[in-house]
Write an enzyme that holds these catalytic residues in place. Sequence first.
Site, PDB file in Angstrom:
ATOM      1  CG  PHE A  13      -0.289  -0.152   2.540  1.00  0.00           C
ATOM      2  CD1 PHE A  13       0.320   0.937   3.166  1.00  0.00           C
ATOM      3  CD2 PHE A  13      -0.261  -1.376   3.178  1.00  0.00           C
ATOM      4  CE1 PHE A  13       0.939   0.804   4.395  1.00  0.00           C
ATOM      5  CE2 PHE A  13       0.366  -1.517   4.422  1.00  0.00           C
ATOM      6  CZ  PHE A  13       0.958  -0.426   5.030  1.00  0.00           C
TER       7      PHE A  13
ATOM      8  NE  ARG B 247       0.315   3.376  17.737  1.00  0.00           N
ATOM      9  CZ  ARG B 247       0.426   3.158  16.410  1.00  0.00           C
ATOM     10  NH1 ARG B 247       0.994   4.066  15.621  1.00  0.00           N
ATOM     11  NH2 ARG B 247      -0.011   2.067  15.870  1.00  0.00           N
TER      12      ARG B 247
ATOM     13  CB  THR C 242      -3.975   0.451  11.745  1.00  0.00           C
ATOM     14  OG1 THR C 242      -2.837   0.448  12.612  1.00  0.00           O
ATOM     15  CG2 THR C 242      -3.603   1.002  10.382  1.00  0.00           C
TER      16      THR C 242
ATOM     17  NE  ARG D  37      -5.470   5.636  13.098  1.00  0.00           N
ATOM     18  CZ  ARG D  37      -4.268   5.093  13.182  1.00  0.00           C
ATOM     19  NH1 ARG D  37      -4.046   4.084  13.997  1.00  0.00           N
ATOM     20  NH2 ARG D  37      -3.271   5.562  12.448  1.00  0.00           N
TER      21      ARG D  37
ATOM     22  CG  ASN E 188      -5.505   5.570   9.510  1.00  0.00           C
ATOM     23  OD1 ASN E 188      -4.909   6.576   9.145  1.00  0.00           O
ATOM     24  ND2 ASN E 188      -4.872   4.453   9.843  1.00  0.00           N
TER      25      ASN E 188
ATOM     26  CG  HIS F 226       1.746   9.254  11.979  1.00  0.00           C
ATOM     27  ND1 HIS F 226       2.175   8.012  11.593  1.00  0.00           N
ATOM     28  CD2 HIS F 226       2.741   9.791  12.752  1.00  0.00           C
ATOM     29  CE1 HIS F 226       3.393   7.802  12.093  1.00  0.00           C
ATOM     30  NE2 HIS F 226       3.753   8.864  12.791  1.00  0.00           N
TER      31      HIS F 226
ATOM     32  CD  GLU G 223       7.227   8.866  13.344  1.00  0.00           C
ATOM     33  OE1 GLU G 223       7.214   7.733  12.843  1.00  0.00           O
ATOM     34  OE2 GLU G 223       6.267   9.328  13.998  1.00  0.00           O
TER      35      GLU G 223
HETATM   36  P1  ADP Z   1      -0.394   3.031  12.222  1.00  0.00           P
HETATM   37  O1  ADP Z   1      -0.675   4.351  11.537  1.00  0.00           O
HETATM   38  O2  ADP Z   1      -1.573   2.583  13.053  1.00  0.00           O
HETATM   39  O3  ADP Z   1       0.900   3.027  12.985  1.00  0.00           O
HETATM   40  P2  ADP Z   1       0.971   1.460  10.161  1.00  0.00           P
HETATM   41  O4  ADP Z   1       2.228   2.097  10.654  1.00  0.00           O
HETATM   42  O5  ADP Z   1       0.934  -0.031  10.069  1.00  0.00           O
HETATM   43  O6  ADP Z   1      -0.283   1.915  11.065  1.00  0.00           O
HETATM   44  O7  ADP Z   1       0.616   2.016   8.723  1.00  0.00           O
HETATM   45  C1  ADP Z   1       0.850   3.356   8.378  1.00  0.00           C
HETATM   46  C2  ADP Z   1      -0.344   3.883   7.635  1.00  0.00           C
HETATM   47  O8  ADP Z   1      -0.459   3.185   6.391  1.00  0.00           O
HETATM   48  C3  ADP Z   1      -1.702   3.656   8.310  1.00  0.00           C
HETATM   49  O9  ADP Z   1      -2.001   4.608   9.317  1.00  0.00           O
HETATM   50  C4  ADP Z   1      -2.644   3.754   7.130  1.00  0.00           C
HETATM   51  O10 ADP Z   1      -2.863   5.108   6.733  1.00  0.00           O
HETATM   52  C5  ADP Z   1      -1.834   3.039   6.038  1.00  0.00           C
HETATM   53  N1  ADP Z   1      -2.147   1.599   5.981  1.00  0.00           N
HETATM   54  C6  ADP Z   1      -1.811   0.648   6.891  1.00  0.00           C
HETATM   55  N2  ADP Z   1      -2.240  -0.570   6.518  1.00  0.00           N
HETATM   56  C7  ADP Z   1      -2.873  -0.392   5.312  1.00  0.00           C
HETATM   57  C8  ADP Z   1      -3.541  -1.258   4.402  1.00  0.00           C
HETATM   58  N3  ADP Z   1      -3.644  -2.569   4.628  1.00  0.00           N
HETATM   59  N4  ADP Z   1      -4.072  -0.717   3.279  1.00  0.00           N
HETATM   60  C9  ADP Z   1      -3.969   0.614   3.026  1.00  0.00           C
HETATM   61  N5  ADP Z   1      -3.340   1.491   3.847  1.00  0.00           N
HETATM   62  C10 ADP Z   1      -2.808   1.002   4.981  1.00  0.00           C
HETATM   63 MG    MG Z   2       2.824   3.306  12.243  1.00  0.00          MG
END
Ligand code: ADP
Ligand code: MG
Length: 140
Positions: free
Chosen positions: A59, A87, A93, A104, A114, A117, A128
């Site tokens: 993705f 978090r 997520t 979320r 979503n 971040h 970051e």
């Molecule tokens: P988080 O933001 O909860 O830490 P991740 O670090 O795993 O989640 O992923 C970063 C971002 O990538 C997510 O917040 C979301 O916007 C996007 N994302 C994560 N998993 C998917 C997926 N399966 N399909 C599309 N976008 C995704």
């Molecule tokens: Mg992340």
Amino acid sequence: MALERTLSIIKPDATRRNLTGKINAKIEENGLRIIAQRRIQLTECQAKAFYAVHAERPFYGELVEFMISGPVVVQVLEGENAVAKYREVMGATNPANADEGTIRKEFAESIEANSVHGSDSAENAANEVKFFFSDCDIVG
Ligand code: ADP
Ligand code: MG
């Protein structure tokens, strides 16, 4: 407990729907302080670099496109255990798996769009925060 800092981003789906105030109300109600804040348009280069850790995920390309599809608000949050706390306030997520009352659950459109971040460890938080803010930008 430790006073920590973490990086928060209000994503383009949320700025588009005029939700920055509602999201920040939840952040503040949960005891986190917004100690630095900027509304910006990410460049493709910045979005790619920020999410470089996901470069191999299927993705990644869509995520970069989404993150540059409109303005974002980048901010530094401070509070007791801020990384884990934020978090928790964000929720899972995938909004379908997010707990009631989380950002979320209430606001996210999809697993990609979503709304927010948040850094996932103290070490990543420090990197970051540095990605977007110099020490002099963080006014408390
Ligand atoms: P988080 O933001 O909860 O830490 P991740 O670090 O795993 O989640 O992923 C970063 C971002 O990538 C997510 O917040 C979301 O916007 C996007 N994302 C994560 N998993 C998917 C997926 N399966 N399909 C599309 N976008 C995704
Ligand atoms: Mg992340």
